[in-house]
Design an enzyme around this catalytic site. Structure first.
Site, PDB file in Angstrom:
ATOM      1  N   LYS A  37       0.703  -1.573   0.190  1.00  0.00           N
ATOM      2  CA  LYS A  37       0.093  -0.032   0.192  1.00  0.00           C
ATOM      3  C   LYS A  37       0.947   1.375  -0.036  1.00  0.00           C
ATOM      4  O   LYS A  37       0.680   2.087  -0.554  1.00  0.00           O
ATOM      5  CB  LYS A  37      -0.976   0.001   1.309  1.00  0.00           C
ATOM      6  CG  LYS A  37      -2.038  -1.290   1.092  1.00  0.00           C
ATOM      7  CD  LYS A  37      -2.669  -1.264   2.960  1.00  0.00           C
ATOM      8  CE  LYS A  37      -2.226  -1.025   4.384  1.00  0.00           C
ATOM      9  NZ  LYS A  37      -1.708  -2.137   4.313  1.00  0.00           N
ATOM     10  N   ARG A 112      -9.977  -0.354   7.846  1.00  0.00           N
ATOM     11  CA  ARG A 112      -9.724  -1.059   8.523  1.00  0.00           C
ATOM     12  C   ARG A 112     -10.126  -2.332   8.820  1.00  0.00           C
ATOM     13  O   ARG A 112      -9.781  -3.612   9.548  1.00  0.00           O
ATOM     14  CB  ARG A 112      -8.019  -1.340   9.544  1.00  0.00           C
ATOM     15  CG  ARG A 112      -6.963  -1.361   8.560  1.00  0.00           C
ATOM     16  CD  ARG A 112      -5.650  -0.600   9.696  1.00  0.00           C
ATOM     17  NE  ARG A 112      -4.523  -2.340   9.108  1.00  0.00           N
ATOM     18  CZ  ARG A 112      -3.910  -0.813   8.173  1.00  0.00           C
ATOM     19  NH1 ARG A 112      -3.258   0.149   8.569  1.00  0.00           N
ATOM     20  NH2 ARG A 112      -2.294  -1.678   8.978  1.00  0.00           N
ATOM     21  N   ARG A 151      11.508  -5.535   5.431  1.00  0.00           N
ATOM     22  CA  ARG A 151      11.374  -4.111   5.277  1.00  0.00           C
ATOM     23  C   ARG A 151      11.799  -3.422   6.221  1.00  0.00           C
ATOM     24  O   ARG A 151      12.866  -3.405   7.207  1.00  0.00           O
ATOM     25  CB  ARG A 151      10.142  -3.838   5.807  1.00  0.00           C
ATOM     26  CG  ARG A 151       9.226  -2.781   5.024  1.00  0.00           C
ATOM     27  CD  ARG A 151       7.940  -2.110   5.042  1.00  0.00           C
ATOM     28  NE  ARG A 151       7.133  -2.349   6.279  1.00  0.00           N
ATOM     29  CZ  ARG A 151       6.152  -2.455   6.338  1.00  0.00           C
ATOM     30  NH1 ARG A 151       5.370  -2.107   4.972  1.00  0.00           N
ATOM     31  NH2 ARG A 151       4.707  -2.678   7.514  1.00  0.00           N
ATOM     32  N   ARG A 186      10.733  -1.999  12.073  1.00  0.00           N
ATOM     33  CA  ARG A 186       9.520  -0.899  12.163  1.00  0.00           C
ATOM     34  C   ARG A 186       9.208  -2.449  13.716  1.00  0.00           C
ATOM     35  O   ARG A 186       9.700  -3.325  13.102  1.00  0.00           O
ATOM     36  CB  ARG A 186       8.083  -0.564  11.579  1.00  0.00           C
ATOM     37  CG  ARG A 186       7.697   0.406  11.380  1.00  0.00           C
ATOM     38  CD  ARG A 186       7.151   0.502   9.970  1.00  0.00           C
ATOM     39  NE  ARG A 186       6.174  -0.276  10.166  1.00  0.00           N
ATOM     40  CZ  ARG A 186       4.879  -0.101   9.604  1.00  0.00           C
ATOM     41  NH1 ARG A 186       5.371   0.467   8.146  1.00  0.00           N
ATOM     42  NH2 ARG A 186       3.958  -1.154   9.990  1.00  0.00           N
ATOM     43  N   ARG A 197      -1.009  -8.908  13.995  1.00  0.00           N
ATOM     44  CA  ARG A 197      -1.586  -8.554  12.839  1.00  0.00           C
ATOM     45  C   ARG A 197      -2.273  -9.765  10.886  1.00  0.00           C
ATOM     46  O   ARG A 197      -3.083  -8.554  11.146  1.00  0.00           O
ATOM     47  CB  ARG A 197      -0.452  -7.674  11.933  1.00  0.00           C
ATOM     48  CG  ARG A 197       0.075  -6.374  13.002  1.00  0.00           C
ATOM     49  CD  ARG A 197       1.517  -6.421  12.618  1.00  0.00           C
ATOM     50  NE  ARG A 197       0.920  -4.609  11.803  1.00  0.00           N
ATOM     51  CZ  ARG A 197       2.452  -4.355  10.442  1.00  0.00           C
ATOM     52  NH1 ARG A 197       3.170  -4.707  10.591  1.00  0.00           N
ATOM     53  NH2 ARG A 197       2.144  -3.707   9.765  1.00  0.00           N
TER      54      ARG A 197
HETATM   55  P1  AMP Z   1       0.791   0.684   8.902  1.00  0.00           P
HETATM   56  O1  AMP Z   1       1.998   1.260   8.852  1.00  0.00           O
HETATM   57  O2  AMP Z   1      -0.557   0.627   8.066  1.00  0.00           O
HETATM   58  O3  AMP Z   1       1.764  -0.534   8.368  1.00  0.00           O
HETATM   59  O4  AMP Z   1       0.039   0.292  10.569  1.00  0.00           O
HETATM   60  C1  AMP Z   1       0.946   0.449  10.935  1.00  0.00           C
HETATM   61  C2  AMP Z   1      -0.764   0.196  12.065  1.00  0.00           C
HETATM   62  O5  AMP Z   1      -0.679   1.395  12.825  1.00  0.00           O
HETATM   63  C3  AMP Z   1      -1.238  -1.240  12.574  1.00  0.00           C
HETATM   64  O6  AMP Z   1      -0.777  -2.206  13.177  1.00  0.00           O
HETATM   65  C4  AMP Z   1      -2.648  -0.638  13.379  1.00  0.00           C
HETATM   66  O7  AMP Z   1      -2.165  -0.923  14.611  1.00  0.00           O
HETATM   67  C5  AMP Z   1      -2.230   0.755  13.349  1.00  0.00           C
HETATM   68  N1  AMP Z   1      -2.801   1.808  12.478  1.00  0.00           N
HETATM   69  C6  AMP Z   1      -2.993   2.221  11.136  1.00  0.00           C
HETATM   70  N2  AMP Z   1      -4.062   1.929  10.159  1.00  0.00           N
HETATM   71  C7  AMP Z   1      -4.542   1.878  11.318  1.00  0.00           C
HETATM   72  C8  AMP Z   1      -6.424   1.979  10.727  1.00  0.00           C
HETATM   73  N3  AMP Z   1      -6.691   2.734   9.640  1.00  0.00           N
HETATM   74  N4  AMP Z   1      -7.009   1.593  12.191  1.00  0.00           N
HETATM   75  C9  AMP Z   1      -6.787   1.278  13.152  1.00  0.00           C
HETATM   76  N5  AMP Z   1      -5.440   1.174  13.186  1.00  0.00           N
HETATM   77  C10 AMP Z   1      -4.329   1.129  12.551  1.00  0.00           C
END
Ligand code: AMP
Length: 247
Positions: A37, A112, A151, A186, A197
């Site tokens: 993404k 999500r 990553r 990360r 996740r």
């Molecule tokens: P990402 O960078 O998109 O992989 O997001 C990292 C973390 O941020 C996720 O594992 C969630 O803990 C939180 N997060 C990101 N986007 C959302 C969302 N739309 N709803 C809830 N938690 C989110």
């Protein structure tokens, strides 16, 4: 009424006027952790003149500021859980409402949950606009594990560029090409957190897709693997968005 509420009211009217003359383009990019993404959004947002709004980055920004809210979010992210909807709505809405983002945005990692999908499907019509495309990037889980273990992200949160030790290495090992800051892994990319996740993702994604199936002109499902060229994924997403923006 407080002065901020009055300003907010008039800003809402100004936004509607702008939208009458220039329809904004809103795209959601969905997919499991590591589905690509961020890579697609990073490349497409400047090409299409849209804001790149990553909810994950919004959360990490809050964590970096070390506010009480940031500390709460930090614990949730480290456990590989989703941040509660209300927190995500508040942070994302504030970004969408910024006049600099009125041309439209690519939402990376949102929605999500089913409630987030429903919130989005209600928000845009309330502004007199619509969601242009909801793109789902489907990647087999074995490929996701390979991607995430390699990553690396830029430690400078203002930059946030992402790399992969095998698929997209930086020019100099461990150093960001863009800003020369140190690259880090990360904490939520550690294998045990990735598995949590993925489990969470599997549980929530099916109802979200069902929600968007009710809008067939919006939903795009793109299946990829680690052998698919990122340029192909970006180009396909771009043509799908452009076709839907013309509808
Ligand atoms: P990402 O960078 O998109 O992989 O997001 C990292 C973390 O941020 C996720 O594992 C969630 O803990 C939180 N997060 C990101 N986007 C959302 C969302 N739309 N709803 C809830 N938690 C989110």
């Amino acid at each position: 009424m407080k002065i901020q509420q009055v300003l907010h009211f008039f800003e809402g009217i100004a936004r509607r006027m702008v939208f009458l003359f220039r329809r904004p383009v809103y795209v959601t990019l969905m997919g499991g952790p590591g589905a690509g993404k961020g890579t697609v959004a990073q490349s497409l947002a400047p090409q299409l003149g849209l804001a790149h709004l990553s909810t994950g980055a919004l959360m990490r920004r809050e964590v970096a500021q070390n506010t009480p809210l940031g500390q709460k979010i930090d614990k949730i992210m480290k456990a590989g859980k989703l941040v509660p909807d209300e927190i995500v709505f508040e942070l994302l809405k504030a970004e969408l409402e910024r006049p600099s983002n009125w041309r439209g945005a690519i939402l990376d990692g949102f929605p999500r949950t089913l409630a987030q999908a429903q919130w989005l499907s209600a928000l845009f019509p309330s502004w007199g606009v619509r969601l242009t495309a909801a793109i789902q990037l489907d990647v087999p889980e074995a490929d996701i594990l390979e991607r995430l273990s390699g990553r690396r992200v830029c430690s400078n949160t203002a930059c946030g560029n992402t790399y992969h030790v095998k698929f997209n290495p930086p020019k100099k090992d461990g150093v960001c090409d863009k800003c020369q800051s140190k690259l880090i892994q990360r904490t939520d990319d550690k294998p045990e957190v990735v598995l949590a996740r993925l489990e969470e993702y599997r549980a929530v994604q099916a109802p979200i897709l069902d929600h968007f199936k009710a809008f067939p002109h919006v939903l795009v499902i793109l299946s990829t693997t680690n052998s698919t060229k990122p340029e192909y994924v970006v180009a396909t997403c771009k043509s799908q968005i452009e076709a839907r923006a013309r509808l």
